[in-house]
Design a protein around this motif. Sequence first.
Motif, mmCIF file in Angstrom:
data_model
loop_
_atom_site.group_PDB
_atom_site.id
_atom_site.type_symbol
_atom_site.label_atom_id
_atom_site.label_comp_id
_atom_site.label_asym_id
_atom_site.label_seq_id
_atom_site.Cartn_x
_atom_site.Cartn_y
_atom_site.Cartn_z
ATOM 1 N N TYR A 101 2.322 8.805 -5.654
ATOM 2 C CA TYR A 101 3.389 8.369 -4.747
ATOM 3 C C TYR A 101 2.856 7.986 -3.385
ATOM 4 O O TYR A 101 3.434 7.140 -2.700
ATOM 5 C CB TYR A 101 4.552 9.363 -4.661
ATOM 6 N N LEU A 158 3.337 4.284 -1.650
ATOM 7 C CA LEU A 158 3.793 4.096 -0.274
ATOM 8 C C LEU A 158 2.813 3.231 0.502
ATOM 9 O O LEU A 158 3.208 2.347 1.257
ATOM 10 C CB LEU A 158 3.962 5.451 0.416
ATOM 11 N N ARG A 159 1.510 3.482 0.286
ATOM 12 C CA ARG A 159 0.507 2.671 0.987
ATOM 13 C C ARG A 159 0.609 1.222 0.563
ATOM 14 O O ARG A 159 0.561 0.313 1.387
ATOM 15 C CB ARG A 159 -0.888 3.205 0.687
ATOM 16 N N SER A 210 3.158 -0.237 -0.509
ATOM 17 C CA SER A 210 4.407 -0.818 -0.028
ATOM 18 C C SER A 210 4.365 -1.143 1.458
ATOM 19 O O SER A 210 5.332 -1.667 1.991
ATOM 20 C CB SER A 210 5.575 0.147 -0.261
ATOM 21 N N GLY A 211 3.285 -0.777 2.112
ATOM 22 C CA GLY A 211 3.166 -1.094 3.526
ATOM 23 C C GLY A 211 3.847 -0.087 4.439
ATOM 24 O O GLY A 211 4.228 -0.419 5.554
ATOM 25 N N ILE A 212 4.056 1.144 3.947
ATOM 26 C CA ILE A 212 4.585 2.189 4.826
ATOM 27 C C ILE A 212 3.457 2.636 5.756
ATOM 28 O O ILE A 212 2.305 2.741 5.340
ATOM 29 C CB ILE A 212 5.071 3.397 4.000
ATOM 30 N N ARG A 213 3.819 2.897 7.031
ATOM 31 C CA ARG A 213 2.804 3.290 8.000
ATOM 32 C C ARG A 213 2.159 4.620 7.622
ATOM 33 O O ARG A 213 2.834 5.526 7.164
ATOM 34 C CB ARG A 213 3.430 3.443 9.392
ATOM 35 N N SER A 236 3.748 7.780 9.057
ATOM 36 C CA SER A 236 4.965 8.184 8.361
ATOM 37 C C SER A 236 4.632 8.849 7.024
ATOM 38 O O SER A 236 5.263 9.829 6.633
ATOM 39 C CB SER A 236 5.828 6.938 8.173
ATOM 40 N N LYS A 277 5.911 12.643 6.694
ATOM 41 C CA LYS A 277 7.077 12.805 5.822
ATOM 42 C C LYS A 277 6.700 13.291 4.430
ATOM 43 O O LYS A 277 7.491 13.922 3.754
ATOM 44 C CB LYS A 277 7.828 11.476 5.697
ATOM 45 N N HIS A 278 5.508 12.966 3.964
ATOM 46 C CA HIS A 278 5.172 13.297 2.580
ATOM 47 C C HIS A 278 4.041 14.314 2.465
ATOM 48 O O HIS A 278 4.186 15.321 1.798
ATOM 49 C CB HIS A 278 4.824 12.023 1.805
ATOM 50 N N ARG A 294 4.868 17.792 4.323
ATOM 51 C CA ARG A 294 5.948 18.484 3.640
ATOM 52 C C ARG A 294 5.477 19.108 2.321
ATOM 53 O O ARG A 294 5.777 20.256 2.018
ATOM 54 C CB ARG A 294 7.068 17.472 3.390
#
Lengths: 313, 282
Positions: free
Chosen positions: A211, A215-216, A218-221, A224, A228-229, A232
């Motif tokens: 996951y 996310l990487r 998908s271009g998520i910073r 973040s 967030k992941h 947690r």
Amino acid sequence: MIRLIVTRLVLSAVLVVIASLAIFVLMSFVPGDPARTILGANATPDLVARLREQLGLDQPLPVQYGEWLAGVLHGDLGQSVLSGDPVAQLIAVRLPVTLSLLLLSTLAISVIGTVVGLGSAVRGGPLGRLLDTVSLVGLALPSYWVAIVLVALFAVAIRVFPATGYQPFVDGPVPWFLSLVLPVAALSLGGITIVAKQMRDSALDVLGRDYIRVLRASGIRERSIVFKHVLRNAALPSLTVLGITVVGALTGAVFVENVFVLPGLGSLVTQATTSHDLPVVLGVGVVFTLVVIVVNLVVDVLYGVLNPKVRVR
Amino acid sequence: MTEQPQEPLLSVTGLAVDYGTGRRRARVVEGVDLAIPPGRTLGLVGESGSGKSTIGKAVLGLVPIAAGSVVFEGRDVARLSGRERRALGARRQVVFQDPYSSLDPTKTIGYTLAEPCVNRPAGERMTRQQIADRMGSLLGRVGLGPDAAHRYPAQFSGGQRQRIAIARSLMLSPRLVVCDEPVSALDLSVQAEVLNLLAEVQRDLGLSLLFISHDLTVVRHISHEIVVLRGGRVVERGPAERVYEYPEDPYTQSLLASAPVPDPDEQQLRRDARRALAEQEG
């Protein structure tokens, strides 16, 4: 959640009885006689016997324990054999010292441990390898030894912190804080390395999950993703370790309070044990048991907050 | 197949990827060329360690490229700025193999699906309502109810999770989806369902798929073209039916012969073929 808390409270009563019984039995094996301690080595056997009778020490052990437990159920922890002061009062005076020490240590262990562990996992490189080594060393160093080294360094060689003594919080937060810096450092150093190492390992595990890759891609910073992941998910095993570490710090506090001459429960129980002051030892034992129960309860509640698998039932 | 040559959506030229650093450096992919036209599926087949997943990761920008280029929508992805690369994430998505590791266990399905849609660059921002609508329709499309959004990954089976992963990959209406062994962790019956779902969305949405698998039979049904990889190099390529029915390269033949089939007679033939191949090589 409420059911969890209620169950724990019932269980804690049982635990207090078991713990106090264990302390009672163990103390009865320890050689020494408070009556003789009070009266001195030259006292006549007759005098000693009379004092023993006065203190109820001539009673059979089960009767002594039963009387103590009955008192506790009525909210009376008894009196110190030596000074005659109520045990509850002795504890009330010294509890803030130990709690300050424990709370600051917990804060230091969780914050510094998390930051170092997460940072080394995300940044990697030399910091990570250094942590792997240092955590082993930190694990091996006992807190009372660290305490002595810290005093030699920062209170004797470089005089930045007081070597011993305690300043109450009500007299001002700055002296209070300064008087606790070295004790807290000594108490939390081992815990910091354990929590940091656990955090690093679980964060590395999470970073390798698909996951995170999704996310990487998908271009998520990255920031973040980390907060967030990774944080947690990696927090769960680290929380368990933190709970164990804090309980361990309770034992460490007994040593550290003696080294730094802090008037807390740890130094109280040390004096009481050497002078065979059973009511005081039992009273402090009850308080320590309650602290352990509260720490575990807090960990369980936080676990439920963090982990949906525990929550969804 | 009679259609005029189109500008490919993705073209990979002379791709090389290294793992490790210094003296432990190893080249795992060497001189690979691929092209996927819009709306087509390319199957990438090879045994484990053949570099097929690494090519997928290079296309997704998850591993550094040692040589060659990956051109997506006419632009070299290695030369994009950070912002452009993040924007690219919307049009190029991925479905991974392990359904248990591909969803964050601490987040609801709704959070996981919506996450790529929030904080998009200005041009492609979606409103909360748009995201919710899209989530509902995609969950329906992959065969799950809208209530799935409020639940956690632990409450779903492997096949359902893989459907969720497919739904997530489609949230941003991508043009290319890299499917890295998307069915190999699933039961046989569930495999067929998920494969059909992928083929269906590919057709309906006009997606391009880069479909990576070790199983030629799986790839055959979904791909237009197949590329066979061994030791990081391409050993055979061609239209799917041709590669499957008349494999030219001995490695492709042995790959085909190694896959078990449910028909015992066919299985016997394959076993004989495999033995014959082994005798030839040995």
